[in-house]
Design a protein around this motif. Structure first.
Motif, PDB file in Angstrom:
ATOM      1  N   VAL A  99       1.119  -1.122   0.124  1.00 23.69           N
ATOM      2  CA  VAL A  99       0.139  -0.053   0.027  1.00 23.69           C
ATOM      3  C   VAL A  99       0.990   1.191  -0.136  1.00 23.69           C
ATOM      4  N   LYS A 100       0.704   1.914  -1.055  1.00 21.18           N
ATOM      5  CA  LYS A 100       1.707   3.201  -1.110  1.00 21.18           C
ATOM      6  C   LYS A 100       0.609   4.572  -0.896  1.00 21.18           C
ATOM      7  N   LEU A 101       0.964   5.114   0.014  1.00 23.90           N
ATOM      8  CA  LEU A 101       0.378   6.433   0.488  1.00 23.90           C
ATOM      9  C   LEU A 101       1.151   7.678   0.323  1.00 23.90           C
ATOM     10  N   ASN A 112       5.052   3.744   2.541  1.00 18.23           N
ATOM     11  CA  ASN A 112       4.310   2.420   2.132  1.00 18.23           C
ATOM     12  C   ASN A 112       4.075   1.411   3.330  1.00 18.23           C
ATOM     13  N   PHE A 113       3.193   0.825   3.338  1.00 19.07           N
ATOM     14  CA  PHE A 113       2.807  -0.483   4.055  1.00 19.07           C
ATOM     15  C   PHE A 113       3.087  -1.818   3.513  1.00 19.07           C
ATOM     16  N   ILE A 139       5.319  -3.808   7.896  1.00 22.65           N
ATOM     17  CA  ILE A 139       6.572  -2.944   7.687  1.00 22.65           C
ATOM     18  C   ILE A 139       5.925  -1.607   7.329  1.00 22.65           C
ATOM     19  N   PHE A 140       6.344  -0.498   7.915  1.00 17.67           N
ATOM     20  CA  PHE A 140       5.985   0.693   7.206  1.00 17.67           C
ATOM     21  C   PHE A 140       7.542   1.354   7.029  1.00 17.67           C
ATOM     22  N   ARG A 141       7.359   2.007   5.706  1.00 19.54           N
ATOM     23  CA  ARG A 141       8.806   2.734   5.075  1.00 19.54           C
ATOM     24  C   ARG A 141       8.297   4.049   4.945  1.00 19.54           C
ATOM     25  N   PRO A 142       8.629   5.037   5.593  1.00 20.33           N
ATOM     26  CA  PRO A 142       8.225   6.349   5.637  1.00 20.33           C
ATOM     27  C   PRO A 142       8.705   7.017   4.351  1.00 20.33           C
ATOM     28  N   LEU A 166       8.662  12.233   5.866  1.00 21.78           N
ATOM     29  CA  LEU A 166       8.863  12.002   7.301  1.00 21.78           C
ATOM     30  C   LEU A 166      10.229  11.534   7.347  1.00 21.78           C
ATOM     31  N   ARG A 167      10.929  11.099   6.470  1.00 22.59           N
ATOM     32  CA  ARG A 167      12.717  10.806   6.736  1.00 22.59           C
ATOM     33  C   ARG A 167      13.119  12.069   6.902  1.00 22.59           C
TER      34      ARG A 167
END
Length: 127
Positions: free
Chosen positions: A73-75, A80-81, A107-110, A114-115
């Motif tokens: 899931v790309k937000l 991304n989740f 997993i959540f990739r900011p 956010l980074r």
């Protein structure tokens, strides 16, 4: 505003007889739930807080549904989740089955914004 932290002693898990060392640990400064986020969004838009809350609940439902189907899931700039799994190791690929899966996690990739936030934080030691 600065992120508050405290010091915590921790043992070395690889050497339990070694003396403890002290590390910084972030302290939470309250919580913000979906209702509060919906209210904040409503003040920044023409939508009511009820409409915003409904959209956030739908977003939650759809993220769960898409992850359940194995999709990433790309937000956008949020991040991304993705579902990740761990399994027991086997000698050959044919031996690996679904019963060998020992753990699953999300997993959540900011995203970039956010980074970037992480590189601009300031910290304050709690008294």
């Amino acid at each position: 505003m600065a992120i508050k932290f405290k010091t915590q002693p921790r043992k070395n898990p690889q050497d339990m007889v070694a003396p403890e060392k002290f590390y910084a640990a972030a302290i939470g400064n309250g919580e913000t739930d979906m209702e509060a986020l919906a209210e904040m969004i409503s003040y920044q838009s023409t939508l009511t807080d009820t409409d915003c809350y409904a959209v956030l609940r739908s977003l939650e439902h759809n993220i769960i549904s898409e992850l359940n189907q194995g999709r990433i899931v790309k937000l956008g700039s949020l991040g991304n989740f993705q579902v990740s799994i761990s399994s027991e190791g086997k000698v050959t690929p044919e031996e690996v089955t679904a019963t060998d899966i020992t753990k699953s996690r999300i997993i959540f990739r900011p995203g970039k914004k956010l980074r970037k936030l992480l590189s601009n934080l300031s910290y304050h030691k709690a008294s």
